[in-house]
Design a protein around this motif. Structure first.
Motif, PDB file in Angstrom:
ATOM      1  N   ALA A 140      -2.954  -6.487   0.971  1.00 41.56           N
ATOM      2  CA  ALA A 140      -1.921  -5.894   1.819  1.00 41.56           C
ATOM      3  C   ALA A 140      -1.026  -4.989   0.979  1.00 41.56           C
ATOM      4  N   ASP A 141      -0.723  -5.442  -0.247  1.00 45.76           N
ATOM      5  CA  ASP A 141       0.094  -4.611  -1.128  1.00 45.76           C
ATOM      6  C   ASP A 141      -0.604  -3.299  -1.441  1.00 45.76           C
ATOM      7  N   THR A 142      -1.910  -3.421  -1.768  1.00 46.97           N
ATOM      8  CA  THR A 142      -2.687  -2.225  -2.103  1.00 46.97           C
ATOM      9  C   THR A 142      -2.755  -1.290  -0.914  1.00 46.97           C
ATOM     10  N   ALA A 143      -2.941  -1.863   0.271  1.00 48.13           N
ATOM     11  CA  ALA A 143      -3.116  -1.062   1.466  1.00 48.13           C
ATOM     12  C   ALA A 143      -1.909  -0.178   1.719  1.00 48.13           C
ATOM     13  N   ARG A 144      -0.824  -0.563   1.239  1.00 47.33           N
ATOM     14  CA  ARG A 144       0.368   0.244   1.476  1.00 47.33           C
ATOM     15  C   ARG A 144       0.325   1.566   0.709  1.00 47.33           C
ATOM     16  N   GLU A 145      -0.580   1.655  -0.285  1.00 52.12           N
ATOM     17  CA  GLU A 145      -0.749   2.945  -0.950  1.00 52.12           C
ATOM     18  C   GLU A 145      -1.317   3.924   0.071  1.00 52.12           C
ATOM     19  N   PRO A 146      -0.746   5.119   0.195  1.00 53.97           N
ATOM     20  CA  PRO A 146      -1.232   6.036   1.239  1.00 53.97           C
ATOM     21  C   PRO A 146      -2.656   6.519   0.954  1.00 53.97           C
ATOM     22  N   LEU A 147      -3.455   6.666   2.025  1.00 52.56           N
ATOM     23  CA  LEU A 147      -4.821   7.188   1.892  1.00 52.56           C
ATOM     24  C   LEU A 147      -4.785   8.696   1.888  1.00 52.56           C
ATOM     25  N   ASP A 148      -5.720   9.299   1.206  1.00 52.11           N
ATOM     26  CA  ASP A 148      -5.959  10.734   1.415  1.00 52.11           C
ATOM     27  C   ASP A 148      -6.889  10.827   2.607  1.00 52.11           C
ATOM     28  N   VAL A 149      -6.301  10.934   3.770  1.00 54.20           N
ATOM     29  CA  VAL A 149      -7.125  10.867   4.990  1.00 54.20           C
ATOM     30  C   VAL A 149      -8.028  12.080   5.150  1.00 54.20           C
TER      31      VAL A 149
END
Lengths: 694, 344
Positions: free
Chosen positions: B83-92
């Motif tokens: 969950a912590d990692t997921a908060r890093e924004p994706l390059d969509v």
């Protein structure tokens, strides 16, 4: 058929522009493919369909134009100079000094033969007007005699031939079949062996022409010819066609005879040509022989106007029908009141033999555009299910394959023998064509493999390395024993390169397992239950890399890696995987709708099982034993890991790890129950397969 | 220290370590240390069979509890970390995963388009063999042997013995019309069928000819279907396939198995009927052949030609596909170049 407009105008007035006339003819079934200009004069080029030999002449076209534009037809007048001999229609007049004898020995091949002897002709070039017309029609002027016969052929569609009478032995004409061993050098300079079924014109010694096809070189009219025998005859269409085909020869004559020449035109054409020869080359007619039968009366066609309306969906007034038929040259016997009309078609329309032929004429002359467009309103019958479901299944299969990531290919059904040999098919197994276009496409494919391999190759040479194709097509194999051929529908799959790869790095190359996975989905889709894959050797596959697919009812297909030898020969630089399934029976099978049960709400208990088994033991054996030992409680048995190398794996063994869901549809299983069951499964593997639990 | 006590201590130690873990790698190290094959727990469990019965049960139970508790904590810790990692924004804008995708051949798509317009009119789809007998390909269709009308139907013959010599030699069918005969022979009218399939003619390959191509054939037979119905049905079909403003014309032609026969043209869409290279300067494009079924065909299948009537039509699938997609070379359909197929 080329029609110079100035010639056509000699017989019928034309008020339309060439373009409008072309349009009118086209829309009446005489397709004008081009309007050309020759010497500043418009020439129509028509495509005459095989049913209309009557239109293979200028007068024939003029007749059509007259009907379509409601004009009168004016036929050429020519002198009948032979009346001085008292010539009747079928007289066997013989002048005392004439040696002309004509006999028809083969009455099937020749119905009528009229010969005219013209003496004292002076052979020279034709006048310009004749040459111009011949050239405009695409014929080469030769000399005044030959040009006369060609001119009349173009004018009336009756083929004619002129012989040098002095080169006919004993002044005799025999219409007979060729005798074996006879030869003839035809006008085109080719020396030909004459097969006995050929109808020939012979003199007292030998054949001098192939009847209705081509004259002989030895009896042709030359500049020194003084006596001409003019032939006008009616030869049987089938005989001429067979003869022409046998010799591989086609001429303006044979083209017309094959399609049918007006039996009544034989005599008129003969007289017309004699008259033209007299005009162009002088001389006098000294004898006429008319052998054979006069044309028969045309059979009457019964026409019922109500049925005509029903057929066309168009009500035509009786007066219109009558007028149109009369314009077409038909005699309509009066039938006031009820009952069918009695219609006698003209002699030049041999194609009109039954009522439907008249429906077509009436529709054509009326104009198809004047027939209404209606939608069928009759009730729909319930379909008999006559294989209709099979096509739906086929389309569903294709969509499923496309949905799996495979692109549909359509490859040639005709392949070369070399290609078949490359793919390991015995040449005795393939069915060949009698008359192939080329050796590249001489055999019916016994498998979809070679076509799909070539599709891979094609893509590889175009720089597309990742290819995933499927094809559903028919193959033909030779039936054992009786020399027959068996047609069967197959599904082929071919894979090479990456199955899927993207920037995240974890790609999947095409391999046997991708192929097998696809086959399993497809077989499931087709409702093939209980299929098994058995190791096998295939002529086209790498040793040890192929499987036979076995269904409940017998073999279903094969799958494997294409042999490196074949792939290299085709310059494909990576492994290729191929599978082929016999899908015909599966597609045709009526499958019951599945019963659908409510999924259980009780949770599964998961256990993993790792075992070491002998390399002699197949996965399938282990898998089956697990399912058997666990019984229905093993809701799901999944292989999650397999390895054969590593410190923990002794020589001659390999490791399998299964994940098993235990589940009961009616209650929650306790941990103890599952442990006991799981242990039993492990024990079964140990005791029956000599497995080691890890 | 008893084994049970040792296990308790182990659990406490593990939980403390887990609380400190900050990465997936650390979590994995802890899993190996406390639950792996060489962990103390594993050793203890291996000694179980050697223990006295009473102790065995207790230790076994304790061991399993420890294992379950640790696994639960490990899973929870992994989730928190994720969950912590997921908060890093994706390059969509990165490309999506490579999902294998397949295409249906344009010929198949065109056949489907054609069939789907006739099926609602009550037509059933029927197929027939590509290896045919002379009777079905020719004789029963009013194309007698030694007749020039056979010329338009040059045919590949096959080196195999005929299954029914009375019905002539084996050949590769030169049109789909034999299926009409086969269906009429086994069924009584009323009939409405459409027949898709491969056909063969010995035409050398060039941009507009192929020795193998596809046809769709149609047949409607009952006691009243007329030429006007044929015009209506095909006009509707062509307007649906090529657009509602499509102009059609029926031009008289000759086919041995229909009478009257017609070729159907549509006004060339490229030039609007003025004439251009697409239509060969004619302004019209030939689309299909059709006509009223010839009474001789009815006779050949044992129907009473006075009691039945109806129409038949046939079209070349590649030709339709070429017009619909602007394809200029028929050979492309059989090359199977993915750059071609993936455009459809």
């Amino acid at each position: 058929m080329r029609v110079p407009l100035e010639w056509l105008k000699e017989y019928v007035a034309i008020r339309l522009s060439p373009k409008a006339l072309a349009e009118r003819l086209t829309m009446a079934g005489l397709e004008v493919v081009a309007v050309e200009t020759v010497d500043g004069q418009p020439v129509l080029d028509l495509d005459i369909t095989p049913n209309r030999p009557d239109c293979l002449s200028i007068i024939g076209i003029a007749r059509e134009v007259a009907v379509l534009t409601r004009q009168r037809l004016t036929l050429p007048k020519f002198g009948i100079r032979n009346s001085e001999f008292g010539m009747g229609k079928h007289s066997q007049f013989r002048t005392p000094h004439s040696a002309l004898r004509i006999r028809i020995e083969d009455r099937t091949g020749c119905r009528r033969y009229i010969g005219r002897l013209l003496e004292g002709v002076r052979v020279g070039p034709s006048p310009a007007w004749v040459q111009k017309r011949l050239l405009a029609c695409g014929a080469r002027p030769i000399n005044s005699i030959v040009d006369s016969t060609n001119y009349v052929l173009l004018e009336r569609g009756q083929p004619l031939h002129a012989f040098d009478f002095d080169r006919l032995a004993e002044g005799t004409i025999l219409v007979r079949r060729a005798q074996s061993g006879e030869r003839l050098t035809t006008l085109d300079g080719t020396d030909r062996a004459l097969a006995p079924e050929l109808l020939v014109i012979a003199d007292a010694r030998q054949p001098v022409a192939v009847a209705g096809v081509m004259g002989g070189f030895g009896s042709e009219v030359t500049p020194t010819t003084q006596r001409v025998l003019l032939e006008s005859a009616h030869f049987d269409p089938v005989t001429v066609r067979r003869g022409a085909r046998k010799l591989g020869l086609s001429s303006e004559s044979s083209y017309r005879f094959e399609r049918g020449v007006d039996p009544l035109g034989v005599e008129a054409a003969s007289r017309r040509a004699a008259s033209l020869i007299r005009e162009l080359a002088g001389g006098a007619e000294t004898a006429v022989r008319d052998a054979g039968r006069a044309p028969e009366q045309r059979a009457v066609i019964a026409l019922e106007p109500p049925r005509l309306s029903r057929w066309l969906g168009l009500r035509l007034e009786p007066t219109t029908i009558r007028a149109t038929l009369a314009q077409l040259g038909c005699r309509v016997a009066s039938s006031e009141g009820s009952g069918p009309w009695r219609v006698t078609p003209p002699s030049f329309r041999q194609d009109l033999t039954q009522a439907a032929d008249l429906y077509e004429e009436l529709a054509r002359v009326t104009g198809y555009d004047r027939i209404p467009s209606t939608l069928p309103v009759n009730p729909i019958a319930s379909p008999h299910g006559d294989g209709a479901g099979a096509h739906e299944q086929l389309q569903a299969l294709k969509r499923r394959c496309a949905g799996l990531g495979l692109t549909e290919a359509i490859t040639w059904s005709l392949v070369s023998e070399a290609e078949l040999a490359r793919c390991g098919a015995a040449s005795s197994q393939a069915v060949r064509l009698v008359n192939p276009l080329s050796q590249d496409h001489a055999c019916l494919r016994p498998s979809l493999l070679s076509g799909l391999l070539h599709a891979v190759r094609r893509n590889a040479t175009q720089g597309t390395a990742n290819v995933r194709l499927f094809e559903v097509g028919n193959v033909v194999t030779r039936q054992a024993g009786d020399g027959g051929a068996c047609e069967q529908r197959r599904l082929g799959l071919i894979l090479t390169g990456w199955w899927a790869r993207d920037w995240r790095g974890a790609g999947q190359r095409c391999d046997f397992w991708v192929l097998k996975g696809l086959l399993q989905v497809v077989l499931g889709h087709l409702g093939a239950g209980g299929t098994r894959f058995l190791a096998t050797q295939l002529p086209w596959a790498e040793p040890g890399q192929a499987a036979a697919v076995q269904g409940e009812g017998g073999p279903l297909g094969v799958a494997g890696q294409v042999a490196a030898r074949i792939v290299q020969e085709l310059d494909i630089e990576q492994a290729v995987f191929y599978a082929e399934l016999a899908v015909e029976d599966l597609l045709a099978a009526q499958r019951p709708l599945p019963r659908i049960t409510t999924p259980t709400v009780f949770p599964p208990v998961k256990r993993d099982l790792s075992v070491l088994v002998s390399t002699e033991t197949s996965f399938e054996t282990v898998d089956r034993l697990i399912r058997e030992a666990a019984g229905p409680a093993a809701h799901r048995v999944e292989l999650i890991d397999r390895f054969a190398k590593g410190a923990q794996v002794p020589q001659g063994r390999y490791s399998l790890t299964f994940s098993i869901d235990y589940r009961d549809p009616s209650r929650t299983l306790t941990a103890n129950e599952v442990d006991a069951l799981h242990q039993r499964v492990g024990q079964a593997l140990v005791s029956r397969l000599g497995a080691t639990l890890r | 220290m008893t084994v049970a006590q040792e296990l308790d201590q182990l659990l406490a130690e593990a939980l403390a370590a887990l609380a400190q873990a900050r990465s997936a790698a650390e979590l994995e190290q802890l899993r190996v240390r406390f639950l792996g094959r060489k962990s103390r727990l594993a050793e203890v469990m291996k000694t179980l069979p050697a223990l006295p019965a009473e102790e065995r049960a207790a230790v076994g139970k304790r061991g399993n509890q420890l294992k379950a508790a640790l696994e639960a904590r490990l899973a929870a810790a992994r989730e928190t970390l994720a969950a912590d990692t997921a908060r890093e924004p994706l390059d969509v804008t990165l490309p999506g995963a490579a999902i294998p995708q397949g295409w249906l051949h344009p010929v198949t798509q065109t056949i489907e388009a054609v069939l789907s317009l006739f099926i609602p009119m009550g037509f059933e789809v029927v197929e027939g063999p590509e290896l045919e007998l002379e009777r079905y390909n020719f004789d029963a269709l009013n194309i007698p042997r030694d007749h020039p009308s056979r010329e338009s139907f040059d045919t590949f013959f096959v080196e195999a013995s005929s299954p029914e010599p009375k019905k002539g030699r084996l050949l590769l069918r030169s049109h789909t019309s034999p299926v009409q005969v086969r269906v009429m022979e086994r069924r009584k009218p009323p009939l409405r069928i459409v027949v898709p399939g491969v056909v063969y003619r010995p035409d050398p390959l060039d941009p507009s000819h192929s020795f193998m191509f596809h046809q769709v054939e149609g047949l409607m037979v009952d006691d009243r279907t007329s030429f006007a119905d044929l015009k209506g049905a095909l006009d509707l079909f062509l307007k649906t396939l090529f657009g509602p403003r499509t102009k059609t014309r029926f031009r008289p032609h000759f086919f041995p198995f229909t009478e009257p026969s017609a070729e159907v043209d549509i006004a060339c869409a490229s030039c609007g009927g003025r004439g251009c290279p697409t239509c060969g300067k004619k302004g019209w494009l030939e689309i299909m052949g059709c006509g009223m079924v010839h009474p001789n065909v009815f006779k050949a299948v044992g129907y009473d030609p006075r009691a039945v009537q109806g129409f038949a039509f046939g079209l070349g699938v590649e030709r339709i596909a070429m017009l619909r997609h602007g394809i200029t070379d028929i050979r492309l359909f059989f090359e199977n170049d993915l750059r071609f197929l993936e455009q459809c």
